[in-house]
Write a protein that holds these residues in place. Sequence first.
Motif, PDB file in Angstrom:
ATOM      1  N   PRO A 227       0.841  -1.207   0.000  1.00 20.86           N
ATOM      2  CA  PRO A 227       0.000   0.000   0.000  1.00 20.86           C
ATOM      3  C   PRO A 227       0.876   1.257   0.000  1.00 20.86           C
ATOM      4  O   PRO A 227       1.925   1.294   0.654  1.00 20.86           O
ATOM      5  N   VAL A 228       0.435   2.280  -0.720  1.00 19.67           N
ATOM      6  CA  VAL A 228       1.236   3.495  -0.843  1.00 19.67           C
ATOM      7  C   VAL A 228       1.501   4.132   0.518  1.00 19.67           C
ATOM      8  O   VAL A 228       2.627   4.547   0.816  1.00 19.67           O
ATOM      9  N   ARG A 229       0.463   4.208   1.366  1.00 15.91           N
ATOM     10  CA  ARG A 229       0.646   4.816   2.680  1.00 15.91           C
ATOM     11  C   ARG A 229       1.659   4.038   3.508  1.00 15.91           C
ATOM     12  O   ARG A 229       2.455   4.617   4.261  1.00 15.91           O
ATOM     13  N   THR A 230       1.643   2.725   3.359  1.00 18.69           N
ATOM     14  CA  THR A 230       2.605   1.897   4.087  1.00 18.69           C
ATOM     15  C   THR A 230       4.027   2.172   3.608  1.00 18.69           C
ATOM     16  O   THR A 230       4.973   2.243   4.408  1.00 18.69           O
ATOM     17  N   ALA A 231       4.185   2.355   2.299  1.00 17.77           N
ATOM     18  CA  ALA A 231       5.501   2.632   1.744  1.00 17.77           C
ATOM     19  C   ALA A 231       6.041   3.968   2.252  1.00 17.77           C
ATOM     20  O   ALA A 231       7.222   4.086   2.601  1.00 17.77           O
ATOM     21  N   TYR A 232       5.170   4.990   2.274  1.00 20.97           N
ATOM     22  CA  TYR A 232       5.602   6.286   2.801  1.00 20.97           C
ATOM     23  C   TYR A 232       6.018   6.168   4.260  1.00 20.97           C
ATOM     24  O   TYR A 232       7.036   6.726   4.694  1.00 20.97           O
TER      25      TYR A 232
END
Length: 289
Positions: A227-232
């Motif tokens: 997930p993008v938020r997890t990557a950030y």
Amino acid sequence: MPDETSSLPVRTAGANAPALPLATLRDCFALLVTDPDPLALDGTRVPDLPDRLVPLDELRDRLLARACPQATSDAAWKTVIRRARARGDAWTVGAAGMALPALRAVASLLGEHSDVDPADVQAEVLTGFLTALATIRLDLPRIAVRLRWAAYRAGLDLITQSLEIPHPDPGLFLTRTVAQTQADSPYEVLAVTVADGVLTETEAALVAATRLGDVSVPAWAARHATPVRTAYRLRDRAEQRLLAHLTGRGPQASEGEPPSRPPGPLAGSAAPATVPHPAAVLAVTGVSA
């Protein structure tokens, strides 16, 4: 006669630090107009000038006077520009020296709205002026004003470009500065932190790809089914630990949350960080491929 540009700063950061471009121009112009043979314009060729040779510094002061007619200014600039185009060298420097008060004002104005190196701003302003000097139309009025605007536009373009460049977070800037003193490249620094247990290989690959490479976080997340938020969030936490490790400030964990990996040896500790073989660098960057 007094030169209002004499207060131009020079670089004093070191014995070999170069002078700022406009300070260099000021000094060169001063040499050109020094007696006994100053660079001068024949006053008989321009209305309202004395019937004698007029040194360019005196000519500049006369043209800057409020009482100077526009026709006189244009006629003088037209003559100087034609000589600069035909003879180059000294007359080109002379023309730029005549415009120095305007160039200084433009560079100062632009510098108030940007953190770009003053030397770069001055160089771009001067380049804009010299470009216009070779191309500006001489059959149109207000030559000096149009030269000033050309210099301003060149400097403004530089400032605008600097504002459009995306900057990573300040912590990474410091990280990369420290990295230069500890390894051959930021990639090798990341390899060291993996070897020291500060970052996982995935975290190091994420930082390398999105901070040092041209991969966006959403693209990296899609490539790794994350997930993008997890990557950030993963990158932010990794960078906090990386910065703390390189600056010796201890782990930077969120309040009430321990770091996901133990920190490596801090600066000044008994166990020095070991620099891995260059193959470790390839291992780190290979994950992000």
